[in-house]
Design an enzyme around this catalytic site. Structure first.
Site, PDB file in Angstrom:
ATOM      1  N   GLU A 273       0.846  -1.202   0.000  1.00 18.90           N
ATOM      2  CA  GLU A 273       0.000   0.000   0.000  1.00 18.90           C
ATOM      3  C   GLU A 273       0.884   1.257   0.000  1.00 18.90           C
ATOM      4  OE1 GLU A 273      -2.988  -0.542  -0.687  1.00 18.90           O
ATOM      5  OE2 GLU A 273      -3.098  -2.658  -0.132  1.00 18.90           O
ATOM      6  N   GLU A 302      -0.834  -1.271  -9.896  1.00 18.27           N
ATOM      7  CA  GLU A 302      -0.345  -2.522  -9.292  1.00 18.27           C
ATOM      8  C   GLU A 302       1.129  -2.753  -9.616  1.00 18.27           C
ATOM      9  OE1 GLU A 302      -1.622  -4.851  -7.094  1.00 18.27           O
ATOM     10  OE2 GLU A 302      -3.081  -3.245  -6.848  1.00 18.27           O
TER      11      GLU A 302
HETATM   12 ZN   LIG Z   1      -2.698  -3.047  -4.794  1.00 20.19          ZN
END
Ligand SMILES: [Zn+2]
Length: 499
Positions: A273, A302
């Protein structure tokens, strides 16, 4: 900047800017309220707070659907050649969304949103009782809705699945994914067999050692600072499922979850995160002033979070850097091996770096068959289980740890590939980064700032202004490929398991 704008364009740009600033003020408040709802909101206050959120969401929606705004946005698109680079990107984005939703009546929109809300509730119930039949009728409706929604689009790609994929990863097609995933299976499956047969034994018992909340709190603060998150512009809190919310330029927040007997899980969710938050913090401020900061695709986002989590966070250099003195009886090497141990498992979110892509390929194959009409909804549990057996050599005992484990299909299809694409992108830019700096030395000596500056300049800078394939080619000088990722895995895991 370019030439002077015509009066029409100038007026349109002014209206678009004013409207979006107002709508984003509502969105900003929604994000703060959501963050609060997920973290410390008292249980009895939740219903009322949800009403406030709905109200503000509706305000924002109305502003963006207002006819004069839509007209002004279309004017901008027609005159995009006159605009600055950032404004031209905004005009194209607004036009793309306009085409996507042009033929969607308010009634249809409401119907679709009702189906999704019901599907989410059914999924929750189904997962709780591990009974797929509770979710199946809703999932059928989600499939029909996906087909209907793509058919209604003003401009669409010939392949239905490509349209869904395009919503999450602009410009990516199933044809390209088939080729990449095919190569992954070719390389990863035989290598997984070798890993399973390897005599190398990795010690992992200490990963289950009890670590107090207080220690995990300290570890979270420490990791945020080690990866270079600016904590004057970030904060963290505890939630059931960790997430990141880029609320505004100076406010990128993350959450984590403490597991008393699985400290590595919260450690890597902080780094993951934290990676998302670095992307938010280190992007050009113009992305905000020109309203394009939401253009990043899921795959781009991502790629960054997984870059920090895996390529950096699971490297020997990083383990050396954070090797905790308090971890009695465990060597640095043992810690490195443990956080990289390969174990085929049933749950995607707990998968190791090596087998993770196989979990995505399974979902991708199933999604394509659902959309292509070659798998009936009722067959999914069996299809799921047999694919797990085929690729990972293990079989779920029930639907909760099988087909019901992820929430994603309750809202639609096309999301999962973004996770794997993230790994393909980050392996490509990692290779390029190593030509410019000694990443290992920087990490080993705690100088993540060097890595972050490189990321800001090459990876973050134009992410919101380019489609992913153009973006990755501009960073690396090469076309999109899965080969760098496969090479990275082959080298890392070949060394770890002595293959
Ligand atoms: Zn993620």
């Amino acid at each position: 900047m370019t030439n002077k704008l015509s009066a029409d364009t100038e007026a349109a740009l002014d209206l678009v800017n004013r409207t979006l600033t107002e709508a984003e003020t509502c969105d900003h408040a929604v994000s703060v309220l959501n963050y609060d709802l997920e973290t410390i909101c008292p249980e009895k206050a939740m219903a009322e707070q949800s009403n406030v959120i709905s109200y503000l969401e509706n305000q924002s929606f109305k502003l963006r659907k207002n006819e004069s705004f839509v007209r002004a946005a279309e004017t901008l698109f027609r005159h995009r050649g006159e605009l600055s680079e950032f404004d031209a990107v905004l005009a194209e984005t607004l036009h793309r969304n306009y085409l996507k939703e042009k033929n969607l009546s308010p009634e249809k929109r409401k119907q679709f949103s009702d189906v999704r809300n019901q599907a989410f509730l059914d999924w929750l119930r189904a997962k709780k009782t591990s009974d797929f039949s509770i979710f199946a009728p809703s999932l059928e409706k989600i499939r029909d809705l996906s087909l209907e929604e793509t058919a209604l689009r003003e401009e669409r790609l010939p392949d239905t699945y490509d349209n869904l994929l395009d919503d999450y990863e602009r410009g990516m097609t199933a044809g390209e994914l088939d080729a990449c995933f095919g190569r992954c299976l070719e390389v990863l499956l035989p290598m997984l067999e070798k890993i399973k047969g390897s005599r190398k034994k990795i010690r992992t018992d200490f990963l289950r050692r009890r670590v107090t909340d207080e220690e995990q709190r300290r570890m979270t603060d420490y990791l945020c600072s080690v990866i270079g998150l600016d904590m004057t512009r970030s904060a963290w809190a505890l939630t059931e499922h960790p997430f990141t919310d880029g609320l505004w330029y100076d406010d990128a927040r993350i959450t984590t979850h403490f597991h008393p007997t699985a400290f590595a899980s919260s450690m890597y969710s902080v780094i993951h995160e934290g990676g998302h938050a670095l992307f938010e913090q280190l992007q050009p401020e113009e992305n905000y002033t020109h309203h394009i900061r939401m253009n990043k695709t899921m795959g781009q986002h991502e790629s960054v979070s997984r870059f920090y989590e895996n390529i950096i966070g699971r490297s020997e250099a990083f383990i050396h850097l954070i090797y905790p003195e308090t971890m009695e009886g465990v060597s640095e090497r043992e810690l490195y091996e443990a956080v990289n141990a390969v174990t085929p498992s049933l749950i995607r979110t707990e998968a190791d770096e090596f087998t993770y892509t196989l979990h995505i390929i399974i979902r991708y194959e199933i999604e394509k068959r659902i959309i292509g009409g070659t798998a009936a909804i009722g067959e999914l549990p069996e299809l799921w289980n047999s694919l797990y057996e085929k690729y990972l050599g293990i079989r779920p005992e029930n639907d909760r740890e099988g087909v019901l484990q992820d929430v994603h299909w309750a809202s639609g299809f096309g999301y999962f590939p973004a996770y794997a694409l993230g790994n393909f992108y980050n392996a490509m830019y990692y290779r390029r980064m190593k030509e410019d700096l000694s990443v290992e030395n920087a990490v080993r000596s705690g100088n993540l700032g060097k890595v972050n500056s490189w990321m800001a300049e090459h990876v973050f800078f134009s992410a919101d202004r380019e489609d992913p394939k153009t973006w990755i080619r501009n960073i690396t000088g090469r076309s999109f490929t899965a080969e760098d990722f496969l090479q990275y895995l082959t080298e890392k895991y070949g060394a770890l398991y002595g293959l």
